[in-house]
Design a protein around this motif. Structure first.
Motif: not given
Length: 702
Positions: A354, A358, A663
């Motif tokens: 992740a 990003q 998550e």
């Protein structure tokens, strides 16, 4: 007569196989049933088994309803070899029969690629030493099991060595079936798309070994019968063999070459035959994937950086590079873990992938503490290698890796933007990049020790933000189990430390056995649930997925993380003192030499030196590092005047922070990271100066 003998041998062979197969199957069912019975009477199992909600239960060991040699006219052994060879095509080549003292090259472990670097450079691999009479006693006790696993492959090699050197006639060669090619292609595609677990358990290996042994015995009987009933043909083949030897024909290739397994019984002209190639040394394979394997299979770039500490330890700093990024993130694992823990569950929920998506340049650190003992001194002994505490993690390992990150990032950004980079080794705010760190458990304690000692020494720590997931350090509120362990460690340290320098599995065979047992725990839910419950009891009732963690690829036969006895002793000292202290060397003179005071340094008293934001995360179900211990970090930092410190709790157990990759946690972590933006002021200032100089030059030239 020969045909009659062939049929009798074929029926007898398959009958023996079915009998042994069913006997082993019934024994395993008995073990699983007894495990279910014991599990039913154990208290607190419902809460403990909550941690395995993501547990992959795939029972694969099933008995046949009909004799398999009657299905499609092919032998059960042929089908079994065919099915296993599909997985073997994608598995790594491993020689499970070689000892640790073997001079051959052993495949690198997930921790890992430092092993490959050291073999290719002047940093050669250290010699391995046994752990003494304790290791010999364990080897002697489990010697029958080792023989049972190894002998069948030797029998198979002996009985098929002669046949593999002779070219088969065209009419006796059978091409692979379309179904086998389709199945192999499907398995390979699945492996490329995801990090596939390709291990087989001990039970499956026992089945394979028994099948090979039976096949080898009946193959010998068949050859003897063939010689008796066809003496002329046997004599011709013998003459042909001697003539080929005299002409200088090449001998059989080494044992690493794949052997062709002809999957036919004696009456092969009447049976449907499938020919497959299987690697014999993969018959007892384990999952030895590295962190690089997982990352590259998921389509991400990878880079391995070797880091040498000031005291000579060789560490592996792994990277998912984004070289032009001014945002970098450093992730540090906890005890008995490695960088594999951050990526083992794949893309979904992992902060590693992740963060890269990003725009972050991602670095994965690995602390010292491998069975392979990577060190610049190739002759370092086991006692010397494992002679370290948490002090060395915080003052040697972490500084070496962060300085390497600074060196790499500064050089790359200077190369990409030569007119915009401002180098300043003393001011973190003027770095050309921003470095954040995410640490779990022991890694959090090591990171805090690093920051405080660097600030005391007036050296830059280079961090912009720190996220601590269930960090160690304060253990005053631990469970009764850890209290008992504390007193035990403090009591037996003078006796055990000279004999047992670390907690690890010393030989490849027993590491292979542990790796395979983890697969059996998945295949048999009751047995796995029982082991999960017992391990949870040992660690104070924590409901983490301990069975899943034991099955991680870095717990493999080639290498494995261990725990130095001094690290465990250091944790016991922290619990006894009720403070976050550095290692107590046991005497005032030794402490005075190390710290300049008769008592070890109390790191909690120096929390006021932390000059950047810190985010603390605790798990309500965590029994290893309870929320009250993490909250104590927060309160102490708050009272010390840390400019920004936050505290948050989730319904997690201790290993859920890395192994489960939730998550909810990922969203929180990324929200904290996004609060840090690269400082563009110095860059813009330097750019404006450069533009002014260029403009001045243009005016002068005019």
């Amino acid at each position: 007569m020969q045909r009659l003998v062939d049929n009798v041998l074929a029926v007898t062979k398959e009958s023996v196989k079915i009998f042994t197969y069913e006997a082993l199957n019934n024994f395993v069912r008995l073990v699983n049933g007894m495990s279910a019975l014991l599990l039913a009477v154990l208290p607190g199992k419902s809460l403990i088994l909550e941690g395995i909600h993501e547990w992959e239960l795939r029972p694969t060991f099933r008995g046949p309803r009909l004799p398999r040699w009657m299905e499609d006219g092919a032998s059960s052994f042929n089908k079994f070899i065919h099915e296993l060879s599909v997985d073997s095509d994608t598995s790594s080549n491993e020689d499970y029969m070689s000892d640790e003292d073997s001079d051959g090259i052993i495949p690198a472990s997930p921790l890992s690629h430092s092993s490959r670097f050291s073999r290719a450079s002047s940093f050669s691999k250290p010699n391995r030493h046994s752990s003494g009479w304790i290791k010999c006693l364990i080897l002697w006790i489990l010697f029958p099991l080792r023989i049972l696993l190894i002998i069948p492959s030797y029998l198979y090699n002996i009985t098929h060595s002669s046949s593999s050197t002779v070219q088969a006639k065209p009419e006796n060669r059978y091409p692979p079936s379309p179904h086998s090619r389709k199945k192999s292609s499907t398995m390979k595609d699945h492996f490329v798309q995801s990090a596939t677990d390709r291990r087989r358990g001990v039970v499956e290996d026992l089945h394979l070994g028994i099948e090979i042994a039976i096949e080898a015995i009946f193959d010998i009987v068949h050859k003897v019968a063939y010689c008796v009933f066809s003496p002329l043909e046997s004599f011709k083949k013998l003459l042909h063999w001697f003539s080929s030897r005299s002409k200088g024909s090449k001998a059989m290739e080494s044992d690493t070459v794949d052997a062709t397994v002809m999957t036919a019984t004696l009456g092969q002209n009447d049976a449907a035959v499938t020919e497959r190639k299987t690697t014999l040394h993969n018959s007892l394979n384990t999952d030895a994937r590295t962190c690089q394997d997982v990352i590259t299979e998921l389509g991400y770039p990878y880079e391995a950086i070797r880091v040498v500490t000031a005291d000579g330890y060789i560490l592996l700093l792994e990277r998912i590079p984004r070289r032009d990024s001014r945002k970098a993130i450093y992730l540090q694992h906890g005890v008995l873990d490695s960088s594999m823990g951050w990526v083992s569950k794949g893309v979904v929920g992992s902060p590693v992938f992740a963060a890269f998506d990003q725009g972050y340049d991602v670095f994965l650190g690995n602390l010292r503490g491998l069975v392979s003992r990577e060190h610049i001194d190739k002759n370092i002994s086991s006692r010397q290698y494992w002679h370290y505490s948490i002090n060395e993690h915080g003052t040697e390992d972490v500084p070496a890796m962060i300085e390497k990150i600074h060196e790499v990032k500064t050089a790359e950004l200077k190369l990409i933007h030569p007119d915009q980079v401002v180098e300043d080794d003393t001011n973190t705010e003027k770095q050309p990049y921003k470095l954040c760190a995410i640490c779990h458990s022991l890694g959090g304690a090591a990171m805090l020790m690093y920051v405080i000692t660097r600030r005391i020494e007036e050296k830059p720590h280079r961090l912009a933000r720190l996220i601590l997931l269930s960090p160690a350090g304060f253990h005053h509120d631990s469970t009764v189990v850890f209290t008992v362990v504390q007193y035990l460690l403090l009591l037996i340290t003078p006796i055990i430390a000279p004999i047992v320098p670390a907690f690890y599995i010393p030989t490849r065979f027993f590491r292979m056995l542990l790796n395979k047992l983890a697969r059996d725990f998945h295949n048999y839910p009751a047995l796995g649930g029982l082991v999960q419950t017992l391990v949870s009891y040992i660690v104070g009732g924590d409901s983490s997925n301990w069975i899943g963690v034991i099955g991680l690829p870095h717990y493999n036969m080639n290498d494995m993380p261990g725990v130095s006895f001094q690290v465990a002793h250091h944790l016991a000292q922290m619990k006894r003192a009720g403070r976050f202290i550095m290692f107590d060397y046991g005497s005032k003179s030794a402490n005075m030499k190390a710290y300049g005071s008769p008592e070890p340094l109390d790191l909690g008293e120096y929390y006021g030196l932390i000059d950047f934001p810190v985010d603390l995360v605790a798990g309500r179900k965590d029994k290893v590092v309870r929320p009250s211990m993490v909250k104590f970090h927060h309160d102490l930092m708050k009272s010390a005047g840390v400019q920004e410190v936050t505290y948050n709790e989730f319904e997690y157990a201790h290993l859920d922070f890395t192994f489960s990759h939730r998550e909810e946690l990922l969203a929180y972590v990324m929200s904290r990271l996004n609060l840090v933006e690269p400082n563009q002021k110095s860059v813009q200032k330097q750019s404006s100066k450069t533009r002014k100089k260029d403009h001045t030059k243009e005016i002068c030239s005019d």
